[in-house]
Design an enzyme around this catalytic site. Structure first.
Site, short mmCIF file in Angstrom:
data_model
loop_
_atom_site.label_atom_id
_atom_site.label_comp_id
_atom_site.label_asym_id
_atom_site.label_seq_id
_atom_site.Cartn_x
_atom_site.Cartn_y
_atom_site.Cartn_z
N ASP A 181 0.87 -1.17 0.00
CA ASP A 181 0.00 0.00 0.00
C ASP A 181 0.90 1.23 0.00
O ASP A 181 1.79 1.35 0.85
CB ASP A 181 -0.87 0.00 1.26
N ASP A 230 -2.95 4.53 -2.88
CA ASP A 230 -4.01 5.13 -2.10
C ASP A 230 -4.38 6.51 -2.64
O ASP A 230 -3.49 7.32 -2.94
CB ASP A 230 -3.54 5.25 -0.64
N GLU A 287 -6.57 3.25 -6.18
CA GLU A 287 -7.79 3.63 -5.48
C GLU A 287 -8.17 5.00 -6.02
O GLU A 287 -7.49 6.00 -5.75
CB GLU A 287 -7.58 3.71 -3.97
N HIS A 347 -10.57 -2.12 4.84
CA HIS A 347 -10.25 -1.48 6.12
C HIS A 347 -10.92 -0.12 6.25
O HIS A 347 -11.01 0.42 7.36
CB HIS A 347 -8.73 -1.30 6.22
N ASP A 348 -11.37 0.47 5.16
CA ASP A 348 -11.93 1.81 5.16
C ASP A 348 -13.45 1.84 5.24
O ASP A 348 -14.05 2.92 5.29
CB ASP A 348 -11.49 2.57 3.90
#
Length: 574
Positions: free
Chosen positions: A98, A200, A256, A329-330
């Site tokens: 990430d 990200d 993302e 996770h978000d």
């Protein structure tokens, strides 16, 4: 390593703080992940997406990077990272990291230099502006914390921009020296042998150069039309590819990039544009969420799912690549807020698994999803760790809302709902998350729901468990190219509960039926002439084998399929 196309991958996201603790500090770490490699290997996934493990103050659990070149001591050492990578490669498993290059921590040396003086060489690594002539902030943009996106810094009497927490200042991609520093760092990691990156918030790196005020009617957060998919985004990504990714031909890059049109998806992912390998299809993950208020739920329908899957397939599948996921996770987990409740949770978990692996796109499995873990809720705000959650609670209560009502919204919408630790062994107080069973994890295990039946140890021994179902689906994906390459044809388009479709590849033709309702669904095939008259053999279902429907390998006809039980899955070879 085996060279597979991106489309054939099955990616598993590890959220490092909550996966496995090896040194009894209650915080997941690299050695903990290494001890669970056999579990991941048996699951059948071929690529791990590892959440950020860089040196960080942990304001946002590692998405606030202090040093790109160091492993945070909470996770271990660089030697342990290299050992983990070597062990994964030994069994032909890939690891993508990430990477956050829209912003850093305010403790990053670049920012410490940047804020020290206006003439410092690092000043333009970040986005600084003076107050307006009337003394107000440079513009009215709001951060994802629903507060001003600007923070005043007394030392130089200017504001810096942060789309996320105020301790996560945005980088200034307009500044060429900053871009070169980033490219240098990326090459350093790729030279270590990692297999790519999940990037990200990557479509936020180009901001409108004038940083104008936004309309107050903009969706949450205000200002996003000026920093999502900005004017130089593709120029920046093509330069990034040219300087880094293009020199490592077998890596995987996943962006993302929220709020994309299908045309924009192709701009990011078409191979001849040389930007990214794929982006994440994020709209399905937002089911049940109010698009204008991140703390409120909204009604959803199966038709929304159908429209999303059909849209991505029609516009992107034949030309670009995209990843599909339903938990991360978000975002809170899907169960039970979107599908499933009580006695249907495990059945609904298998429905989600089937949907994820049978629709077009690359499936991403979030840790614990393969166990059917429900969304976690806590009775006290003190048990929540997410900064955005705590900030929202304090602000809402201060504005006169009752604590009970605010907590009710948080229970469904907090990011912490998906961040509770993995349940490894039900015989231990902390479910085997730490070697010492008396060690409490960094975030509590949930209190409001029973955990019986959800641990790995229990599901390993349980025939027909969600875990065994995931393993079977992933093994099928390796065996049958139809699941990753097959064409997609929607059936029963107007059915309010059933999602039905055909995948076809070469001489194979599969029918997939999914009932997204918690009640029995009736099917009328009268209008679906294209699937008649075809005999079929059932190859997978999520209910125990009973007289209804037929056993595996029993031939039947589609007109015999008139009912689906709650959350039932049926897959047939036609």
């Amino acid at each position: 390593m085996e060279n597979k196309t991106a489309r054939e991958s099955v990616i598993y996201q590890i959220y490092p703080p909550s996966f496995m603790d090896s040194n009894n500090d209650g915080w997941g770490d690299l050695n903990g992940i290494a001890t669970r490699i056999p579990y991941l290997h048996q699951l059948g996934i071929d690529t791990i997406w590892l959440g950020p493990v860089y040196d960080s103050p942990m304001i946002d659990n590692g998405y606030d990077i202090r040093d790109y070149y160091k492993i945070d001591p909470k996770y271990g050492t660089m030697e342990q990272f290299e050992s983990l990578l070597e062990q994964l490669h030994h069994i032909d498993m890939k690891l993508i990291m990430d990477l956050v290059i829209n912003h850093t921590s305010d403790e990053h040396p670049w920012f410490e230099q940047s804020r020290s003086a206006k003439d410092n060489p690092y000043r333009d690594y970040y986005i600084w502006r003076p107050a307006k002539s009337d003394g107000t902030e440079p513009n009215n943009w709001r951060s994802f914390q629903n507060e001003s996106a600007w923070t005043y810094d007394e030392q130089t009497d200017e504001y810096y921009l942060h789309l996320f927490d105020r301790k996560q200042p945005d980088l200034n991609w307009e500044h060429p020296p900053l871009r070169q520093e980033i490219y240098k760092m990326i090459r350093w990691w790729l030279d270590k042998g990692i297999d790519g990156f999940r990037l990200d918030a990557i479509n936020m790196i180009s901001k409108h150069p004038d940083l104008p005020d936004a309309s107050e009617d903009d969706p949450h957060p205000i200002g996003q039309k000026y920093y999502k998919n900005g004017p130089r985004i593709h120029e920046f990504l093509q330069e990034l590819n040219r300087e880094t990714f293009a020199h490592y031909p077998h890596i995987l890059t996943i962006g993302e990039a929220p709020s994309l049109t299908m045309e924009q998806v192709l701009e990011y992912t078409l191979p001849d544009r040389k930007e990214l390998n794929m982006v994440l299809a994020m709209d399905m993950m937002r089911l049940g969420k109010d698009p204008h208020d991140p703390w409120r739920s909204a009604d959803w329908s199966v038709s929304q799912l159908k429209e999303s899957v059909a849209k991505w397939y029609e516009h992107v599948f034949a030309r670009g690549e995209y990843g599909v996921y339903l938990s991360t996770h978000d975002h809170p987990r899907m169960i039970p807020d979107v599908v499933g409740h009580h006695e249907h949770n495990m059945t609904a978990a298998k429905l989600i698994a089937t949907f994820l692996h049978l629709i077009p796109g690359v499936p991403l499995v979030y840790q614990g999803e393969e166990l059917g873990l429900p969304n976690t809720t806590y009775d006290r705000i003190e048990d929540y760790r997410d900064q955005g959650t705590v900030h929202y609670y304090e602000e809402a209560v201060a504005n006169g809302q009752s604590a009970e009502k605010v907590l009710s919204g948080i229970h469904k919408r907090s990011r912490d709902g998906s961040r509770s630790p993995m349940l490894w062994d039900h015989q231990h107080h902390n479910f085997g998350f730490s070697p010492d069973e008396h060690v409490e994890p960094w975030i509590p295990f949930p209190e409001k729901r029973g955990l019986k039946g959800y641990s790995v140890s229990e599901q390993e021994e349980q025939r027909g468990s969600v875990l065994s179902y995931y393993r079977h689906l992933i093994a099928m994906r390796k065996q049958f190219p139809i699941m990753s390459h097959g064409s997609f044809t929607m059936l029963l388009k107007d059915h309010s509960e059933v999602f039905a479709f055909i995948r076809e590849w070469q001489s194979q033709r599969w029918l997939i039926l999914l009932n997204f309702a918690d009640i029995e669904a009736e099917i009328d095939w009268t209008q679906e002439y294209r699937v008649f008259p075809t005999s079929m053999v059932k190859i997978l279902g999520n209910y125990p084998h009973t007289a209804h429907p037929p056993h595996l390998e029993e031939e039947q006809y589609i007109e015999d399929l008139q009912y689906l039980r709650p959350y039932e899955v049926l897959i047939y070879r036609m």
